[in-house]
Design an enzyme around this catalytic site. Structure first.
Site, mmCIF file in Angstrom:
data_model
loop_
_atom_site.group_PDB
_atom_site.id
_atom_site.type_symbol
_atom_site.label_atom_id
_atom_site.label_comp_id
_atom_site.label_asym_id
_atom_site.label_seq_id
_atom_site.Cartn_x
_atom_site.Cartn_y
_atom_site.Cartn_z
ATOM 1 C CG ASP A 233 20.378 -36.913 -33.175
ATOM 2 O OD1 ASP A 233 21.239 -36.294 -34.013
ATOM 3 O OD2 ASP A 233 19.969 -37.006 -31.856
ATOM 4 C CD GLU A 293 24.833 -38.559 -35.662
ATOM 5 O OE1 GLU A 293 25.822 -38.210 -34.778
ATOM 6 O OE2 GLU A 293 23.819 -38.735 -34.419
HETATM 7 C C1 NOJ Z 1 23.651 -35.934 -33.427
HETATM 8 C C2 NOJ Z 1 23.913 -34.248 -34.047
HETATM 9 O O1 NOJ Z 1 24.117 -34.668 -35.126
HETATM 10 C C3 NOJ Z 1 24.441 -33.634 -33.298
HETATM 11 O O2 NOJ Z 1 25.075 -32.134 -33.882
HETATM 12 C C4 NOJ Z 1 24.089 -33.014 -32.110
HETATM 13 O O3 NOJ Z 1 25.118 -31.983 -31.441
HETATM 14 C C5 NOJ Z 1 23.874 -34.387 -30.840
HETATM 15 N N1 NOJ Z 1 23.781 -35.469 -32.418
HETATM 16 C C6 NOJ Z 1 22.982 -34.479 -30.257
HETATM 17 O O4 NOJ Z 1 21.350 -34.560 -30.827
#
Ligand code: NOJ
Length: 570
Positions: A233, A293
């Protein structure tokens, strides 16, 4: 999609194939004959656990619910499920605020339930991928509680604490992706802490080796519990400029109503890559895969995430692909070429829990089902690993809140009414046409849209022309066709404004993919002799068109939004 949040900074023909079951535990599985590790042949499927299946009637999905749907996932043809955070959490950001990395939130079950799920999935040849919230914790995590307790606490330096500027101003101008300043003042210790996301999500200090050790141990803990990897993430936000220089401001406002900031000093710092290399070494000890991500603006940036020696993230998700927010053959052609140009193994996504569903982003309101099949045919036949989002395979639409009072997502609460948040793409999985789409016997945490009457697993399973059956056929092809598994990507007819066409070429065979991205009928013809296919003939293997005949390649008629996939032989 919000513009400021870095998320965006962004059948008719039946195929006669048999179900694939190409991997076997243990996790250090061998590479297959063409030298692919398992994750290159796999199709990943994102499960948002709150919304997938509720086994106990509390309106929130859970691990036993997921386990009850493993047969469905196996029959659909997915190889790995990525479960978004199900760790103990105050749920400020629905699990992305973790208060204990080595347990399961009671609302989802227990660690024993998790172990059971891993075993049950393994029996069905499905691997489990966890979500690693690596950049920040919850403000209720014991590390942060201790950090906040005093300037001299043992964990003080596990987070980013700084003095404010004169006049009661925060340390610098950095903004949170969730709106407002990225700094929160703590009156107890008289300093500010940094939070890129919500105030309840303080950023960890990755310059502190103790943080790295503790977080790497978290991954070891889950590898011991049988997980096959992690989705990382917010992985480009780990480091901040030590001098805390102000970020440049661009003209205009972002979707949260804040100044339009360029995150030069708190995003994608080079130090990130050092951590990624070390994290990868730990993953390699268990044969695990890392999905990133990874929001990037260029092929060069995307390439960096693979690592100079392919020693960082194996599957950095290509979100530039999602920035193509229209059905456009030239735009997708360009993005595919960029992904190919990285030299890495591409990872394609068309939707997730942070962006409006692909069904509505690409749909024209009249032909959404056809367009959903078209999009699936594209990203499931490209060279690379696809990551599906739950419900995409049945054509789930967004169900955005109508009133601010109904909004659950913290981003939607701040961004309302301009940005309604992410609740719309997180609604319960639509299993059947009973109350609440068969997701729960209670009251679902988010409402089910009316379209659940027509777009649900049960109904589509029994309809050979459904989006779901089309996905199943594509997944079978993806796994079984040698050219789709191992072939090169060769763009065709690169000037065609309406039709995206390419070959997946493998040794003496190829698969031809033709996608009419327009709402008008098209006629195409191909000369594949430059690719080594002289007087080539095509044999249809999957199409949505009633027109496309097998045979010569000089007159292929395509209905609006048609998909035509054919095997080509010399
Ligand atoms: C990316 C995640 O996909 C999202 O849903 C989240 O709000 C943020 N990172 C913070 O962790």
């Amino acid at each position: 999609m919000p513009q400021n949040f870095r998320l965006v900074a962004l059948g008719i023909v039946t195929v006669s194939l048999v179900c694939s079951s190409s991997f076997s535990q243990p996790q250090k599985s061998p590479v297959h004959a063409e030298g692919h590790p398992w994750w290159q042949d796999a199709v990943f499927y994102e499960v948002y656990p709150r919304s997938f299946a509720d086994s106990n009637g509390d309106g929130i999905g859970d691990l036993k619910g997921i386990e009850s749907k493993l047969d469905y996932l196996q029959q659909l043809g997915v190889d790995a499920i990525w479960i978004t955070p199900c760790y103990p959490s105050p749920q400020v950001d629905f699990g992305y605020d973790v208060s204990d990395y080595e347990n399961i939130d009671p609302m989802y079950g227990t660690l024993a339930d998790f172990d059971h799920l891993v075993e049950a999935a393994k029996k069905r040849h499905i691997r489990i991928i966890m979500d690693f919230v690596i950049n920040h914790t919850s403000d209720r995590h014991p590390w942060f509680l201790d950090s906040k307790s005093s300037r001299t606490s043992a964990h003080r330096d596990w987070y980013i604490w700084r003095d404010g500027q004169a006049g009661g101003q925060p340390p610098n101008n950095w903004l949170s992706g969730f709106g407002g300043s990225a700094w929160k003042f703590d009156p107890n210790s008289g300093q500010y802490y940094y939070h890129y996301f919500a105030t309840a999500q303080p950023d960890l200090n990755w310059r502190n080796p103790a943080v790295e050790k503790a977080m790497f141990d978290v991954t070891r803990f889950w590898y011991m519990h049988g997980v096959s990897g992690f989705r990382l993430d917010a992985v480009d936000l780990l480091f901040e400029d030590p001098k805390l220089r102000d970020n440049p401001i661009r003209p205009g406002k972002d979707e949260m109503g804040d100044p339009n900031m360029l995150n030069r000093y708190n995003d994608k710092l080079p130090e990130n890559h050092q951590v990624l290399r070390r994290l990868r070494s730990v993953a390699d000890e268990s044969g695990a895969v890392l999905l990133g991500e990874t929001y990037t603006d260029s092929a060069a940036e995307l390439k960096e995430y693979y690592g100079a020696h392919n020693d960082e993230i194996q599957l950095p998700m290509d979100f530039m692909f999602c920035t193509v927010d229209q059905l456009s053959a030239p735009a997708f052609r360009k993005q595919i070429a960029l992904a190919e140009a990285t030299g890495g193994w591409p990872t394609y996504v068309i939707g997730n829990h942070d962006m409006a569903r692909s069904y509505v982003r690409y749909g024209d309101g009249k032909h959404n089902d056809q367009i959903a099949k078209l999009m699936a045919a594209m990203y499931l036949t490209l060279r690379g690993t696809p990551v599906m989002y739950y419900g995409e395979e049945i054509g789930m639409e967004n169900n955005d809140p109508k009133r601010k009072a109904d909004v659950k997502d913290p981003m939607g609460i701040t961004g309302w009414p301009k940005y309604k948040g992410r609740d719309g793409e997180r609604t319960p999985m639509q299993w059947n046409d009973s109350a609440h789409a068969g997701f729960t016997t209670g009251t679902p945490w988010l409402p089910v849209p009316l379209s659940a009457q027509t777009h649900n697993v049960e109904r589509e399973w029994n309809d050979r022309n459904s989006i779901l059956q089309f996905y199943r056929q594509l997944l079978l092809l993806h796994h079984r066709n040698p050219a789709l598994r191992d072939g090169d990507y060769v763009a065709l007819d690169q000037d065609d404004p309406h039709v995206l066409a390419y070959l997946r070429r493998y040794k003496k065979q190829a698969v031809l993919v033709i996608l009419n991205m327009s709402g008008t009928a098209q006629q195409v013809s191909f000369d594949l002799s430059p690719q080594g296919f002289f007087s080539a003939k095509a044999k249809t293997i999957l199409t949505t068109s009633t027109l496309a005949p097998s045979g010569p390649l000089d007159h292929i008629a395509l209905e609006p939004f048609a998909v035509y996939i054919a095997q080509v032989s010399p």
